[in-house]
Enzyme design. Sequence first.
Site, short mmCIF file in Angstrom:
data_model
loop_
_atom_site.label_atom_id
_atom_site.label_comp_id
_atom_site.label_asym_id
_atom_site.label_seq_id
_atom_site.Cartn_x
_atom_site.Cartn_y
_atom_site.Cartn_z
N LYS A 72 0.62 -5.47 -6.64
CA LYS A 72 0.82 -4.35 -7.55
C LYS A 72 1.32 -3.16 -6.73
O LYS A 72 0.89 -3.01 -5.60
CB LYS A 72 -0.51 -3.99 -8.24
N ASN B 14 -10.70 -14.17 -4.33
CA ASN B 14 -12.08 -14.61 -4.53
C ASN B 14 -12.53 -14.47 -5.99
O ASN B 14 -13.71 -14.56 -6.30
CB ASN B 14 -13.02 -13.78 -3.64
N SER C 122 -5.88 -10.30 -11.30
CA SER C 122 -6.46 -9.67 -10.10
C SER C 122 -5.77 -10.14 -8.83
O SER C 122 -5.41 -11.31 -8.71
CB SER C 122 -7.95 -10.01 -10.02
N ALA C 123 -5.62 -9.24 -7.87
CA ALA C 123 -5.04 -9.60 -6.58
C ALA C 123 -6.05 -10.35 -5.71
O ALA C 123 -5.68 -10.98 -4.72
CB ALA C 123 -4.58 -8.34 -5.85
N SER C 124 -7.32 -10.31 -6.09
CA SER C 124 -8.37 -10.93 -5.27
C SER C 124 -8.25 -12.45 -5.25
O SER C 124 -8.08 -13.08 -6.30
CB SER C 124 -9.75 -10.55 -5.80
N THR D 60 -16.92 -4.66 -6.76
CA THR D 60 -17.14 -5.26 -5.43
C THR D 60 -16.66 -4.34 -4.32
O THR D 60 -16.72 -4.70 -3.15
CB THR D 60 -16.43 -6.62 -5.32
N LYS E 292 -13.45 -10.05 8.65
CA LYS E 292 -13.88 -9.15 7.57
C LYS E 292 -14.05 -9.92 6.28
O LYS E 292 -15.03 -9.74 5.54
CB LYS E 292 -12.84 -8.02 7.39
N SER F 298 -4.86 -2.77 4.78
CA SER F 298 -6.15 -2.12 4.99
C SER F 298 -6.54 -2.13 6.46
O SER F 298 -7.00 -1.12 7.01
CB SER F 298 -7.25 -2.82 4.17
N LYS G 121 -7.96 1.91 -1.40
CA LYS G 121 -8.00 1.49 -2.81
C LYS G 121 -6.69 0.86 -3.24
O LYS G 121 -5.61 1.44 -3.08
CB LYS G 121 -8.33 2.69 -3.71
N GLY G 122 -6.78 -0.35 -3.77
CA GLY G 122 -5.61 -1.06 -4.26
C GLY G 122 -4.64 -1.52 -3.19
O GLY G 122 -3.49 -1.81 -3.46
N TRP H 228 -15.67 -3.73 5.94
CA TRP H 228 -14.73 -2.99 6.79
C TRP H 228 -15.49 -2.08 7.75
O TRP H 228 -15.11 -1.94 8.92
CB TRP H 228 -13.78 -2.14 5.94
N ASP I 76 -8.04 -6.33 -14.91
CA ASP I 76 -8.24 -6.36 -13.47
C ASP I 76 -9.72 -6.66 -13.25
O ASP I 76 -10.54 -6.48 -14.15
CB ASP I 76 -7.86 -5.00 -12.88
N LEU I 77 -10.08 -7.12 -12.07
CA LEU I 77 -11.47 -7.49 -11.81
C LEU I 77 -12.26 -6.34 -11.17
O LEU I 77 -13.22 -5.84 -11.74
CB LEU I 77 -11.51 -8.73 -10.91
N ASP I 78 -11.81 -5.94 -10.01
CA ASP I 78 -12.52 -4.92 -9.23
C ASP I 78 -12.48 -3.56 -9.89
O ASP I 78 -11.39 -3.03 -10.14
CB ASP I 78 -11.87 -4.80 -7.84
N GLU J 6 -7.06 -1.39 -16.10
CA GLU J 6 -6.90 -1.18 -14.65
C GLU J 6 -7.60 0.08 -14.18
O GLU J 6 -7.63 1.08 -14.89
CB GLU J 6 -5.41 -1.05 -14.32
N ASP J 7 -8.10 0.04 -12.94
CA ASP J 7 -8.76 1.23 -12.37
C ASP J 7 -7.98 1.85 -11.22
O ASP J 7 -8.38 2.89 -10.70
CB ASP J 7 -10.17 0.89 -11.88
#
Length: 216
Positions: free
Chosen positions: A146, A119, A115-117, A18, A77, A53, A46-47, A26, A10-12, A170-171
């Site tokens: 996820k 970016n 990653s779901a991002s 980030t 945002k 969000s 988170k997640g 936000w 995962d990235l974040d 994963e975090d």
Amino acid sequence: MSKIKACIFDLDGVIVDTAVYHYQAWKRLANQLGFDFTEHDNEQLKGVSRVRSLEIILAIGGVTKAEAEREELATLKNTWYVDMIGKMTPDEILPGAKEFLIACRDAGLKTALGSASKNSMMILDKVGITDLFDAIVDGNKVSAAKPDPEVFIKGAAELGVEPSECVVFEDAIAGVEAGKNGGMKVVGIGQPEVLTKADIVLTGLDKMTLDLLDTL
């Protein structure tokens, strides 16, 4: 060497953090709408997807918006967030992440980002580690969030390995569940009492070794 052939990250919160930029964007949006958004409130995001969000934030502020306006706010945002991550540097790679990626590749293991991002590519380019991944699966390639394992299953497929031959890093609780739902081993990055379904939990990739992979 164990049967592990690939590591999917995962990235974040695993490779870079980030989350601070998401929070700042936000918070700016909430302030613009006339209410505050605290770090404690931010734990609820988170997640969670951007759309969800925004729903949570509007609920916190007691603000109701029509769907068209919600889309505009979510886009606003994201514009602020992208502007912030556009200034990221290699110094923002989390401790041990680059070193472990290099160790994996030196050992002949394949590496992928899951990653779901949307970016992800921009972030990897800014911190200078795009070339350390054999495959990059991000929010532009997947539709299911996820804990659906789609992002990790696609990562394994792009690497040409079986899910059972992969370890996911994963975090987030949903991310750990996604890895397990995909039939993969999972290393949690964070707190053991939170990431209870992970095979092992470490505070960061600076604590990860190839020898630990063999124990999974």
